[in-house]
Scaffold this motif. Structure first.
Motif, PDB file in Angstrom:
ATOM      1  N   UNK A  55       0.828  -1.203   0.000  1.00  0.00           N
ATOM      2  CA  UNK A  55       0.000   0.000   0.000  1.00  0.00           C
ATOM      3  C   UNK A  55       0.862   1.252   0.000  1.00  0.00           C
ATOM      4  N   UNK A  56       1.929   1.240   0.814  1.00  0.00           N
ATOM      5  CA  UNK A  56       2.836   2.390   0.867  1.00  0.00           C
ATOM      6  C   UNK A  56       3.534   2.592  -0.466  1.00  0.00           C
ATOM      7  N   UNK A  57       3.889   1.479  -1.096  1.00  0.00           N
ATOM      8  CA  UNK A  57       4.545   1.577  -2.398  1.00  0.00           C
ATOM      9  C   UNK A  57       3.649   2.191  -3.447  1.00  0.00           C
ATOM     10  N   UNK A  58       2.363   1.851  -3.405  1.00  0.00           N
ATOM     11  CA  UNK A  58       1.414   2.422  -4.359  1.00  0.00           C
ATOM     12  C   UNK A  58       1.241   3.910  -4.137  1.00  0.00           C
ATOM     13  N   UNK A  59       1.216   4.342  -2.858  1.00  0.00           N
ATOM     14  CA  UNK A  59       1.082   5.768  -2.567  1.00  0.00           C
ATOM     15  C   UNK A  59       2.303   6.544  -3.043  1.00  0.00           C
ATOM     16  N   UNK A  60       3.493   5.981  -2.800  1.00  0.00           N
ATOM     17  CA  UNK A  60       4.716   6.657  -3.227  1.00  0.00           C
ATOM     18  C   UNK A  60       4.779   6.755  -4.740  1.00  0.00           C
ATOM     19  N   UNK A  61       4.323   5.702  -5.415  1.00  0.00           N
ATOM     20  CA  UNK A  61       4.340   5.699  -6.874  1.00  0.00           C
ATOM     21  C   UNK A  61       3.440   6.785  -7.439  1.00  0.00           C
ATOM     22  N   UNK A  62       2.277   6.996  -6.796  1.00  0.00           N
ATOM     23  CA  UNK A  62       1.338   7.999  -7.300  1.00  0.00           C
ATOM     24  C   UNK A  62       1.810   9.418  -7.016  1.00  0.00           C
ATOM     25  N   UNK A  63       2.671   9.575  -5.991  1.00  0.00           N
ATOM     26  CA  UNK A  63       3.118  10.906  -5.601  1.00  0.00           C
ATOM     27  C   UNK A  63       4.394  11.361  -6.299  1.00  0.00           C
ATOM     28  N   UNK A  64       5.062  10.493  -6.994  1.00  0.00           N
ATOM     29  CA  UNK A  64       6.329  10.874  -7.608  1.00  0.00           C
ATOM     30  C   UNK A  64       6.347  10.479  -9.079  1.00  0.00           C
ATOM     31  N   UNK A  65       7.176  11.149  -9.888  1.00  0.00           N
ATOM     32  CA  UNK A  65       7.236  10.793 -11.307  1.00  0.00           C
ATOM     33  C   UNK A  65       7.792   9.392 -11.495  1.00  0.00           C
ATOM     34  N   UNK A  66       7.395   8.775 -12.597  1.00  0.00           N
ATOM     35  CA  UNK A  66       7.869   7.422 -12.896  1.00  0.00           C
ATOM     36  C   UNK A  66       9.390   7.412 -12.982  1.00  0.00           C
ATOM     37  N   UNK A  67       9.995   6.380 -12.423  1.00  0.00           N
ATOM     38  CA  UNK A  67      11.451   6.237 -12.456  1.00  0.00           C
ATOM     39  C   UNK A  67      11.795   4.956 -13.199  1.00  0.00           C
ATOM     40  N   UNK A  68      12.977   4.930 -13.775  1.00  0.00           N
ATOM     41  CA  UNK A  68      13.473   3.731 -14.436  1.00  0.00           C
ATOM     42  C   UNK A  68      14.604   3.171 -13.588  1.00  0.00           C
ATOM     43  N   UNK A  69      14.482   1.890 -13.199  1.00  0.00           N
ATOM     44  CA  UNK A  69      15.497   1.244 -12.361  1.00  0.00           C
ATOM     45  C   UNK A  69      16.359   0.337 -13.233  1.00  0.00           C
ATOM     46  N   UNK A  70      17.646   0.610 -13.254  1.00  0.00           N
ATOM     47  CA  UNK A  70      18.565  -0.129 -14.119  1.00  0.00           C
ATOM     48  C   UNK A  70      19.677  -0.732 -13.265  1.00  0.00           C
ATOM     49  N   UNK A  71      19.857  -2.046 -13.375  1.00  0.00           N
ATOM     50  CA  UNK A  71      20.928  -2.723 -12.671  1.00  0.00           C
ATOM     51  C   UNK A  71      22.134  -2.944 -13.573  1.00  0.00           C
ATOM     52  N   UNK A  72      23.280  -3.197 -12.960  1.00  0.00           N
ATOM     53  CA  UNK A  72      24.471  -3.510 -13.743  1.00  0.00           C
ATOM     54  C   UNK A  72      25.372  -4.421 -12.933  1.00  0.00           C
ATOM     55  N   UNK A  73      26.040  -5.324 -13.618  1.00  0.00           N
ATOM     56  CA  UNK A  73      26.901  -6.308 -12.959  1.00  0.00           C
ATOM     57  C   UNK A  73      28.336  -5.790 -12.928  1.00  0.00           C
ATOM     58  N   UNK A  74      29.217  -6.399 -12.126  1.00  0.00           N
ATOM     59  CA  UNK A  74      30.593  -5.927 -12.022  1.00  0.00           C
ATOM     60  C   UNK A  74      31.290  -5.841 -13.378  1.00  0.00           C
ATOM     61  N   UNK A  75      32.044  -4.769 -13.551  1.00  0.00           N
ATOM     62  CA  UNK A  75      32.790  -4.575 -14.788  1.00  0.00           C
ATOM     63  C   UNK A  75      32.107  -3.675 -15.788  1.00  0.00           C
ATOM     64  N   UNK A  76      30.792  -3.459 -15.637  1.00  0.00           N
ATOM     65  CA  UNK A  76      30.044  -2.598 -16.558  1.00  0.00           C
ATOM     66  C   UNK A  76      30.067  -1.177 -16.017  1.00  0.00           C
ATOM     67  N   UNK A  77      30.404  -0.211 -16.863  1.00  0.00           N
ATOM     68  CA  UNK A  77      30.419   1.197 -16.487  1.00  0.00           C
ATOM     69  C   UNK A  77      29.224   1.897 -17.121  1.00  0.00           C
ATOM     70  N   UNK A  78      28.369   2.484 -16.303  1.00  0.00           N
ATOM     71  CA  UNK A  78      27.116   3.048 -16.809  1.00  0.00           C
ATOM     72  C   UNK A  78      27.105   4.579 -16.800  1.00  0.00           C
TER      73      UNK A  78
END
Length: 326
Positions: free
Chosen positions: A83-106
């Protein structure tokens, strides 16, 4: 406040999966994680709470009284977290979450994203290579820079670049006199298994201690570089491929935009969801402009694009030096 409220909600979800299934292997399969990792999480929970959550040695698996108490509390905490996650999502702009493994420079791509989409947060998360698939399947991230091969079932993946393998040896080792070597040059060497790149720091410590040499991707050797070790290109060992992957079912405009950034598309690319062509001011002006070009206006030479998607020039191979007397 519940005494369980400080527990990581992800670990609570995993505990609930085992508690409801009462079978570690089936729960791990449903969660798409290893059984060993799930078991270790439960062990860590028991250590944190200083109690047993499952009856030791019971077959089939059974909850203890404390385990049943945690199960009831965990279900409530998970509902609250969702429920808290849904409220936070509605209150803030959409974000993109990107992961990276060791050795990758982003950093290059995060800078471009910040310039191009300043209103859309880009959250980057460093991940162990062992967790790259779990991160995508369990929704820790929306996209991830991964090392191939991976199980591509349900995933989209675009290969980006390949990494040359290198052998890591002590600084005074005879191989250090070479600029590159072949596997035949390593035939008489004591070698360690370099498959676990998450443990590269330990592997390098073992190399320095004389336990044995190790072959790893070039970026891993650079990431853990030490003054007492050197690395040399291995010309005939398999290379490593880096790709950008994401769940196909969750392809979005944001993920398409990030693919465009990584692939070097321009901001107004027709393949970008936000891209659009500049409208012509009027057809007459366009016709005059076209006529002027045909009548002798010369085009300026276009700068050649750099090769490779990593933003770095391709490595050139050098001839090996002759070995000195050993």
């Amino acid at each position: 406040m519940s005494r369980f409220s400080s527990i990581d909600v992800v670990h609570l979800r995993w505990f609930v999966a085992v508690a409801e299934e009462l079978h570690f292997a089936r729960a791990a399969k449903a969660l798409r994680i290893s059984r060993q990792r799930l078991s270790q999480t439960v062990i860590d929970l028991e250590a944190e709470l200083d109690t047993k959550l499952f009856v030791p040695g019971a077959s089939p698996t059974q909850l203890t009284d404390d385990g049943r108490e945690l199960l009831a509390a965990a279900r409530e905490l998970i509902v609250q977290a969702d429920a808290a996650g849904q409220e936070q999502t509605s209150d803030r702009p959409a974000a993109l979450r990107v992961g990276f493994v060791p050795g990758v420079t982003v950093s290059k791509w995060t800078r471009i994203w910040a310039d191009r989409f300043p209103e859309t947060p880009l959250e980057v998360l460093a991940l162990p290579a062992a967790d790259q698939l779990s991160a995508l399947r369990e929704g820790w991230v929306d996209m991830c820079f991964v090392r191939l091969p991976i199980d591509r079932d349900g995933l989209s993946a675009i290969p980006l670049y390949r990494e040359l393998p290198v052998v890591v040896v002590p600084k005074e080792h005879p191989i250090s006199l070479f600029t590159e070597v072949g596997l035949a040059d390593l035939a008489d060497e004591k070698m360690q298994d370099g498959g676990d790149i998450d443990g590269a720091a330990v592997l390098f410590e073992m190399v320095a201690a004389g336990v044995g040499q190790v072959v790893v991707p070039h970026s891993i050797a650079r990431l853990h570089a030490r003054r007492d070790l050197v690395y040399r290109t291995v010309t005939d060992a398999p290379d490593t491929e880096i790709a950008l992957a994401w769940p196909t079912a969750h392809t979005s405009d944001l993920s398409e935009e990030f693919v465009g950034v990584v692939r070097g598309r321009s901001e107004r690319s027709s393949r970008s969801p936000s891209g659009h062509a500049e409208p012509a001011r009027n057809s007459g002006a366009a016709a005059k402009s076209g006529a002027a070009k045909k009548s002798g206006a010369s085009k300026k030479p276009t700068a050649a694009r750099k090769s490779g998607t990593s933003g770095k020039p391709a490595a050139t191979k050098k001839k090996p030096l002759k070995r000195r007397g050993r």
